[in-house]
Design a protein around this motif. Structure first.
Motif, short mmCIF file in Angstrom:
data_model
loop_
_atom_site.label_atom_id
_atom_site.label_comp_id
_atom_site.label_asym_id
_atom_site.label_seq_id
_atom_site.Cartn_x
_atom_site.Cartn_y
_atom_site.Cartn_z
N ARG A 518 17.02 46.50 -8.79
CA ARG A 518 18.10 46.80 -9.54
C ARG A 518 18.25 45.75 -10.74
NH1 ARG A 518 22.14 47.46 -6.54
NH2 ARG A 518 21.68 49.60 -5.80
N LEU A 519 18.01 44.53 -10.30
CA LEU A 519 18.17 43.32 -11.20
C LEU A 519 16.91 43.41 -12.17
CD1 LEU A 519 19.36 40.55 -8.94
CD2 LEU A 519 20.66 42.02 -10.77
N ARG A 520 15.73 43.81 -11.68
CA ARG A 520 14.50 43.68 -12.35
C ARG A 520 14.49 44.57 -13.42
NH1 ARG A 520 12.59 42.33 -7.18
NH2 ARG A 520 11.76 44.54 -7.03
N ASP A 521 15.38 45.91 -13.10
CA ASP A 521 15.06 47.13 -13.66
C ASP A 521 16.06 47.09 -15.15
OD1 ASP A 521 15.03 49.84 -15.06
OD2 ASP A 521 15.25 50.81 -13.16
N TYR A 522 15.74 47.20 -16.36
CA TYR A 522 16.48 47.03 -17.57
C TYR A 522 17.43 48.15 -17.63
CZ TYR A 522 14.54 42.86 -19.22
OH TYR A 522 14.05 41.36 -19.16
N THR A 526 24.33 47.28 -17.17
CA THR A 526 25.61 47.84 -17.45
C THR A 526 25.92 47.96 -18.90
OG1 THR A 526 26.93 46.03 -17.44
CG2 THR A 526 26.60 47.02 -15.33
N ARG A 527 26.95 48.23 -19.62
CA ARG A 527 27.26 48.41 -20.74
C ARG A 527 27.54 47.16 -21.58
NH1 ARG A 527 32.71 48.20 -22.27
NH2 ARG A 527 34.21 48.00 -20.46
N GLY A 531 23.77 42.75 -14.98
CA GLY A 531 23.26 43.57 -13.77
C GLY A 531 24.52 43.84 -12.89
N CYS A 532 24.03 44.52 -11.92
CA CYS A 532 25.41 44.99 -10.76
C CYS A 532 24.72 45.03 -9.68
CB CYS A 532 25.98 46.26 -11.40
SG CYS A 532 27.49 46.65 -10.02
N LEU A 533 25.38 44.44 -8.43
CA LEU A 533 24.55 44.44 -7.14
C LEU A 533 25.23 45.65 -6.35
CD1 LEU A 533 25.27 40.38 -6.22
CD2 LEU A 533 23.29 41.68 -7.00
N CYS A 552 30.17 53.34 -11.26
CA CYS A 552 31.47 52.63 -11.66
C CYS A 552 31.60 52.89 -13.26
CB CYS A 552 31.53 51.04 -11.46
SG CYS A 552 32.52 50.39 -12.53
N ARG A 553 32.88 53.66 -13.45
CA ARG A 553 33.11 54.09 -15.09
C ARG A 553 33.67 53.05 -16.01
NH1 ARG A 553 36.78 59.08 -13.44
NH2 ARG A 553 37.77 57.43 -12.25
N VAL A 554 34.63 52.16 -15.22
CA VAL A 554 35.34 51.15 -16.01
C VAL A 554 34.18 49.98 -16.56
CG1 VAL A 554 36.99 49.31 -15.94
CG2 VAL A 554 37.26 51.51 -14.63
N GLN A 555 33.52 49.34 -15.59
CA GLN A 555 32.33 48.40 -15.97
C GLN A 555 33.28 47.04 -16.76
OE1 GLN A 555 28.71 49.90 -17.79
NE2 GLN A 555 28.83 51.84 -16.27
N ARG A 556 33.91 46.49 -16.08
CA ARG A 556 34.67 45.70 -16.78
C ARG A 556 34.03 44.25 -15.99
NH1 ARG A 556 39.64 48.46 -16.96
NH2 ARG A 556 40.26 48.49 -18.77
N CYS A 557 32.66 44.24 -16.24
CA CYS A 557 31.68 43.47 -15.51
C CYS A 557 32.10 41.80 -15.45
CB CYS A 557 30.26 43.63 -15.70
SG CYS A 557 29.78 45.40 -15.96
N THR A 558 32.71 41.48 -16.43
CA THR A 558 32.73 39.92 -16.01
C THR A 558 33.97 39.32 -15.17
OG1 THR A 558 34.21 40.03 -18.26
CG2 THR A 558 32.02 39.55 -18.71
N GLY A 559 34.67 40.31 -15.04
CA GLY A 559 35.81 39.99 -14.01
C GLY A 559 35.40 40.53 -12.59
N CYS A 560 34.13 40.98 -12.33
CA CYS A 560 33.71 41.72 -10.98
C CYS A 560 32.79 40.78 -10.15
CB CYS A 560 33.23 42.93 -11.43
SG CYS A 560 32.56 43.78 -9.88
N ARG A 561 33.31 40.79 -8.94
CA ARG A 561 32.21 39.95 -8.08
C ARG A 561 30.78 40.71 -7.86
NH1 ARG A 561 35.91 42.46 -4.36
NH2 ARG A 561 35.04 43.96 -3.09
N HIS A 562 30.58 41.86 -8.34
CA HIS A 562 29.40 42.28 -8.01
C HIS A 562 28.39 42.16 -9.45
CE1 HIS A 562 30.36 44.17 -4.66
NE2 HIS A 562 31.17 45.06 -4.96
N GLY A 563 29.23 41.54 -10.74
CA GLY A 563 28.32 41.32 -11.79
C GLY A 563 27.62 40.22 -11.93
N VAL A 564 26.16 40.39 -12.69
CA VAL A 564 25.35 39.36 -12.84
C VAL A 564 25.02 39.34 -14.15
CG1 VAL A 564 22.97 38.64 -12.19
CG2 VAL A 564 24.35 39.89 -10.29
#
Length: 641
Positions: A518-522, A526-527, A531-533, A552-564
């Protein structure tokens, strides 16, 4: 050189009384007469004038017994070095401290092969001797210790597992004492009976009789006609650190009723892990204190407050313990005090005898023995003497306490913990306190005041210094080792070193195949260009109403532990930053501050701080211009709260 037969050996015997310690006598005549050659040591010549100067320094400095021993060891090396110089330069003879030169320092350090402690001790003594002679200090280099030693914090889980292993051993020790009582009740006097010593019931009866009489040494065996115990085995159970041959002999048989060094060590280690005290503080519990070694808790009768005097800080330490649980500090102390009562009675009898002898003929040796026995009678950590050196011994506040470390290491090895927690194979007593302080610091959410109370420190300054020198350093060095391990594992696998993969390996320990794909696939970004784990399981604080199994619909990735975050994530993050600034201008300030949009903006700002600031400013300005011109509109999103 002065003839050795004209030197009075007694003139170099110095009686010292260090502050707060026992008086003792140190013999410095070896530096006047010279040291003989042995299998392990090289001989050295005597220097009487130098020896007198050293004796004067000892009388003035009044070092502790341990420091005096270290100084004598270092001075022997100095004298061997001076002999080496005399052989190398035949016309050079050093007979006093005045003839030691500045040029000797660098050469001595090289001659010692970098033994920093020895060199530092020699320099300390020489400068002290020269000061008494009215000479200036030597201009010698400062020996620096080689860097590279890591601080390894004892894992909290390792502490729990070690305590369980020790608790298992403590259960076995209690069963051993119960076995001794049962055997003695069924036994009878073996003296005068044929084959009476071969029956364990009879041996247990005899051991109980000796314990009641306080006969814990070889003389007691002879006086009570109990020499048959010497060749017979005692309890079959071996405590951690004991060898198979330790079950035989007097001490081996005494273990049915009096703990051995390893038995006492098990309970002392449990006490250290439960209280977080230093060894010297734990050994400072005074069972003969007229006010008691514990006080009732002022608010809850289920608890008690244990106190001990800490010599180094010259203040009392306190620990709160429940009174009923078997393996809490209070019950551990109660058990040890009860079990070591016969040993303490023997020590008190010996103390009374020494006091009588001292009153009739006071000597430094009797004064030192009196202090040793008084200190021994107050500690709860007594045990039957090891071998034939002493009848009763114990772990005391300023004793060497040998053998205690091996108890915990052997218990960890017996429970097969060292393979998963390598630090347990080299554990020392202070590690228990470090783990306790680290636990208090982390679980109080890094609150210094709570950590100070848990550690019993006198000031926050001590707590800050402790955390900085232990927890911070151990954490930093641990993170660096994680980076190194991750880096070389990636190189070993033949992958291109990717900072994102390194960060994930450091934070999470591993990356699954699905996460790597998932990390290699552009197309999986997310928006926000991240990347998301685990895009189908966002945390509740990010999307409380997330339907199970959906993306995930919200995609607030910077505050998420799954965000890369990737290097190419910067443009999308800059766009979101510009959108939030635009939204901030269109809603009331109170609504902005009390909503999740404010938190999202702060997390994006912190994430963008990882990129070059001028590029970020230019990108945010470009997106802001497009928003203001109407070329694009802000992403339609709503706050979580």
């Amino acid at each position: 050189m002065t003839e050795t037969n004209t030197i009075d050996r007694n003139a170099f015997k110095v009686c010292l009384t260090p502050s707060g310690e026992d008086p003792y006598e140190v013999d410095l005549s070896e530096f006047a007469l010279g040291g003989a050659r042995s299998k392990r040591c090289v001989a050295y010549s005597g220097r009487p004038l130098f020896a007198r100067q050293i004796a004067a320094f000892f009388e003035t400095d009044n070092p502790s017994q341990h420091s005096a021993k270290s100084m004598r060891v270092a001075l022997r090396q100095l004298f061997r070095y001076l002999d080496w110089r005399s052989r190398k330069y035949r016309d050079e003879v050093v007979e006093s401290c005045a003839e030691v030169k500045d040029s000797h320092g660098p050469e001595l350090l090289r001659w010692l092969s970098g033994r920093v402690t020895t060199f530092t001790t020699i320099r300390l003594v020489l400068n002290g001797v020269r000061e008494l002679s009215g000479l200036r200090p030597l201009f010698w280099p400062s020996a620096r210790r080689p860097s590279g030693s890591y601080v390894t914090a004892l894992d909290e889980e390792a502490c729990k597992l070690l305590f369980r292993a020790l608790r298992h051993e403590a259960d076995a020790i209690k069963k051993m004492f119960a076995e001794g009582n049962r055997l003695a009740s069924d036994g009878e006097d073996p003296r005068g009976r044929r084959h009476g010593w071969k029956d364990p019931q009879n041996r247990a009866w005899m051991v109980r009789h000796l314990v009641e009489l306080g006969a814990f040494d070889q003389d007691g065996l002879s006086e009570n006609r109990a020499t048959g115990l010497v060749t017979q085995p005692g309890p079959g159970y071996l405590a951690p650190g004991m060898r198979p041959r330790d079950v035989r002999g007097l001490v081996g048989n005494l273990r049915w009723f009096a703990p051995s060094r390893s038995d006492t060590g098990v309970f002392l280690w449990m006490f250290l892990l439960k209280t977080g005290w230093n060894l010297s503080t734990a050994c400072g519990v005074d069972v003969r204190d007229p006010d008691g070694w514990c006080q009732p808790h002022p608010q809850d009768e289920r608890f008690t407050v244990i106190h001990a005097f800490k010599r180094r800080s010259r203040r009392h330490q306190f620990a709160i313990s429940m009174t009923r649980p078997e393996w809490h500090p209070y019950q551990i102390l109660e058990f040890m005090i009860q079990r070591t009562a016969p040993l303490r009675e023997r020590v008190l009898r010996e103390l009374a005898e020494v006091c009588e002898r001292e009153s009739a003929d006071p000597t430094p040796q009797l004064a030192a023995e009196k202090k040793r026995l008084d200190r021994l009678s107050r500690t709860p950590w007594l045990f039957a003497g090891w071998g034939s050196a002493k009848t009763v011994s114990g772990f005391t506040a300023n004793g060497r306490n040998r053998g205690l470390l091996n108890v915990a290491r052997a218990a960890a090895g017996g429970a097969q913990l060292a393979s998963d927690y390598s630090e347990l194979s080299s554990i020392v007593t202070k590690d228990a306190r470090h783990a306790w302080m680290g636990h208090a610091y982390v679980h109080s959410r890094y609150h210094l005041v709570i950590t100070k109370i848990a550690g019993g420190h006198a000031s926050l300054r001590s707590t800050r210094h402790y955390i900085r020198s232990h927890s911070y350093r151990a954490h930093s060095e641990g993170e660096i080792r994680k980076v190194q391990n991750a880096l070389f594992s990636e190189i070993e696998c033949g992958r291109v070193v990717d900072p994102t993969r390194l960060r994930l390996l450091v934070e999470r320990g591993k990356i699954t195949k699905e996460q790597g794909r998932r990390l290699r696939d552009y197309q999986q970004r997310t928006r926000l260009g991240m990347g998301c784990l685990d895009p189908r399981s966002p945390p509740k604080e990010i999307d409380p109403d997330h339907p199970e199994g959906a993306v995930c619909r919200v995609q607030r990735c910077t505050g998420c532990r799954h965000g890369v975050v990737f290097p190419e994530s910067m443009p999308a993050l800059a766009r979101r930053c510009a959108e939030l600034l635009q939204l901030k201008r269109t809603i009331p300030l109170t609504s902005w501050v009390e909503s999740s949009l404010s938190d999202e903006y702060e997390s994006i700002e912190q994430t963008l701080a990882q990129f070059q600031s001028d590029y970020v400013s230019a990108e945010v300005a470009a997106w802001t211009a497009k928003l203001e011109s109407g070329e694009i509109i802000a992403h339609a999103t709503y706050p979580s709260y």
